[in-house]
Motif scaffolding. Sequence first.
Motif, PDB file in Angstrom:
ATOM      1  N   GLY A 152      12.504 -12.135   6.510  1.00  0.00           N
ATOM      2  CA  GLY A 152      11.431 -12.423   5.753  1.00  0.00           C
ATOM      3  C   GLY A 152      11.496 -10.473   5.687  1.00  0.00           C
ATOM      4  N   SER A 153      10.687  -9.604   4.373  1.00  0.00           N
ATOM      5  CA  SER A 153      10.154  -8.869   4.374  1.00  0.00           C
ATOM      6  C   SER A 153       8.416  -8.384   4.770  1.00  0.00           C
ATOM      7  CB  SER A 153      10.484  -8.447   2.573  1.00  0.00           C
ATOM      8  OG  SER A 153      12.062  -8.693   2.522  1.00  0.00           O
ATOM      9  N   LEU A 154       8.855  -7.294   4.830  1.00  0.00           N
ATOM     10  CA  LEU A 154       7.194  -6.499   4.977  1.00  0.00           C
ATOM     11  C   LEU A 154       7.262  -5.119   4.593  1.00  0.00           C
ATOM     12  CD1 LEU A 154       6.663  -7.268   8.932  1.00  0.00           C
ATOM     13  CD2 LEU A 154       5.312  -8.298   6.710  1.00  0.00           C
ATOM     14  N   ARG A 155       6.223  -3.982   4.143  1.00  0.00           N
ATOM     15  CA  ARG A 155       6.123  -2.944   3.444  1.00  0.00           C
ATOM     16  C   ARG A 155       5.046  -2.277   3.923  1.00  0.00           C
ATOM     17  NH1 ARG A 155       7.580  -0.387  -0.892  1.00  0.00           N
ATOM     18  NH2 ARG A 155       6.179   1.442  -1.928  1.00  0.00           N
ATOM     19  N   LEU A 156       5.394  -0.672   5.047  1.00  0.00           N
ATOM     20  CA  LEU A 156       4.222   0.157   5.317  1.00  0.00           C
ATOM     21  C   LEU A 156       4.536   0.698   4.939  1.00  0.00           C
ATOM     22  CD1 LEU A 156       6.179  -0.669   9.587  1.00  0.00           C
ATOM     23  CD2 LEU A 156       4.521  -1.837   8.578  1.00  0.00           C
ATOM     24  N   SER A 157       2.838   1.318   4.882  1.00  0.00           N
ATOM     25  CA  SER A 157       2.252   2.374   3.897  1.00  0.00           C
ATOM     26  C   SER A 157       1.547   2.958   5.435  1.00  0.00           C
ATOM     27  CB  SER A 157       1.729   2.051   2.962  1.00  0.00           C
ATOM     28  OG  SER A 157       1.745   1.084   1.963  1.00  0.00           O
ATOM     29  N   CYS A 158       2.087   4.498   4.668  1.00  0.00           N
ATOM     30  CA  CYS A 158       1.510   5.696   5.410  1.00  0.00           C
ATOM     31  C   CYS A 158       0.594   6.364   4.813  1.00  0.00           C
ATOM     32  CB  CYS A 158       1.930   6.346   6.866  1.00  0.00           C
ATOM     33  SG  CYS A 158       1.653   7.696   7.872  1.00  0.00           S
ATOM     34  N   ALA A 159      -0.900   7.106   5.361  1.00  0.00           N
ATOM     35  CA  ALA A 159      -1.161   8.332   4.037  1.00  0.00           C
ATOM     36  C   ALA A 159      -1.861   9.196   5.190  1.00  0.00           C
ATOM     37  CB  ALA A 159      -2.630   7.480   3.445  1.00  0.00           C
ATOM     38  N   ALA A 160      -1.048  10.718   4.760  1.00  0.00           N
ATOM     39  CA  ALA A 160      -2.106  11.684   5.910  1.00  0.00           C
ATOM     40  C   ALA A 160      -3.827  12.477   4.570  1.00  0.00           C
ATOM     41  CB  ALA A 160      -1.161  12.600   5.679  1.00  0.00           C
TER      42      ALA A 160
END
Length: 116
Positions: A16-24
């Motif tokens: 499967g797939s996953l998406r990680l996001s990061c905001a500074a």
Amino acid sequence: QVQLVESGGGLVQAGGSLRLSCAASRTFLRISSMGWYRQAPGMQRELVARITDDATDYADSVKGRFTVSRDSDKNTCNLQMNSLKPEDTAIYYCHAQVGPWHQDYWGQGTQVTVSS
């Protein structure tokens, strides 16, 4: 002080797939590098992928499966993870180097679990 806020992660089946996001958080300092590290139980934290001023680096174990992207104007960094394997299970940490002395900042971590 710069804060890194992560989102994404969770439980997914192998393949499967996953998406990680990061905001500074907003900063007047320049962010020279953003990327992702991970730490599995009993293991050392390791680089997954990062974008610096000069290059984009990937761990050999994720090449061809993971894609890191960065928006320098918005100070965000994403990690698209495809063809996930059980050995990708770990806590994933967003990382940034900020300012003229490349000070290190870390997110709080997000759990990724891949079931077989």
